[in-house]
Design a protein around this motif. Structure first.
Motif, mmCIF file in Angstrom:
data_model
loop_
_atom_site.group_PDB
_atom_site.id
_atom_site.type_symbol
_atom_site.label_atom_id
_atom_site.label_comp_id
_atom_site.label_asym_id
_atom_site.label_seq_id
_atom_site.Cartn_x
_atom_site.Cartn_y
_atom_site.Cartn_z
ATOM 1 N N GLU A 219 -5.481 5.228 2.316
ATOM 2 C CA GLU A 219 -4.058 5.024 2.631
ATOM 3 C C GLU A 219 -3.796 5.214 4.119
ATOM 4 N N ILE A 220 -4.376 6.238 4.703
ATOM 5 C CA ILE A 220 -4.203 6.479 6.140
ATOM 6 C C ILE A 220 -4.755 5.309 6.934
ATOM 7 N N GLU A 221 -5.936 4.826 6.558
ATOM 8 C CA GLU A 221 -6.528 3.682 7.260
ATOM 9 C C GLU A 221 -5.646 2.439 7.111
ATOM 10 N N TYR A 222 -5.138 2.210 5.910
ATOM 11 C CA TYR A 222 -4.255 1.061 5.677
ATOM 12 C C TYR A 222 -2.995 1.156 6.547
ATOM 13 N N LEU A 223 -2.355 2.313 6.538
ATOM 14 C CA LEU A 223 -1.118 2.488 7.310
ATOM 15 C C LEU A 223 -1.358 2.356 8.815
ATOM 16 N N LEU A 224 -2.449 2.909 9.301
ATOM 17 C CA LEU A 224 -2.765 2.779 10.724
ATOM 18 C C LEU A 224 -3.019 1.315 11.091
ATOM 19 N N THR A 225 -3.726 0.599 10.225
ATOM 20 C CA THR A 225 -3.995 -0.817 10.471
ATOM 21 C C THR A 225 -2.700 -1.607 10.534
ATOM 22 N N GLU A 226 -1.794 -1.356 9.591
ATOM 23 C CA GLU A 226 -0.506 -2.056 9.575
ATOM 24 C C GLU A 226 0.322 -1.717 10.817
ATOM 25 N N CYS A 227 0.285 -0.474 11.217
ATOM 26 C CA CYS A 227 1.026 -0.048 12.408
ATOM 27 C C CYS A 227 0.515 -0.770 13.656
ATOM 28 N N VAL A 228 -0.790 -0.854 13.792
ATOM 29 C CA VAL A 228 -1.381 -1.533 14.951
ATOM 30 C C VAL A 228 -1.002 -3.012 14.934
ATOM 31 N N ARG A 229 -1.037 -3.651 13.769
ATOM 32 C CA ARG A 229 -0.638 -5.063 13.666
ATOM 33 C C ARG A 229 0.802 -5.259 14.120
#
Length: 60
Positions: free
Chosen positions: A35-45
């Motif tokens: 979940e943390i990896e997913y959220l960080l990826t979305e934030c960077v996008r």
């Protein structure tokens, strides 16, 4: 990305943020790490697209 390409980082978060992330992970059927990896990826996008979102303060 292959598993061998992933980097490990230490991460400290507040108890409140940890609980919120745990709830999100459970709702999305992900591990907390996933979940943390997913959220960080979305934030960077979003940041790359110039969308800066205001968020709640979880570090209290």
């Amino acid at each position: 990305m292959a598993e061998k390409d992933k980097k490990q980082i230490p991460l400290r978060v507040s108890a409140k943020l940890y609980e919120e992330l745990s709830i999100l992970a459970k709702d999305d059927f992900r591990s907390l790490n996933g979940e943390i990896e997913y959220l960080l990826t979305e934030c960077v996008r979003q940041r790359k697209k110039g969308k800066k979102n205001l968020s709640d303060n979880f570090d209290e």
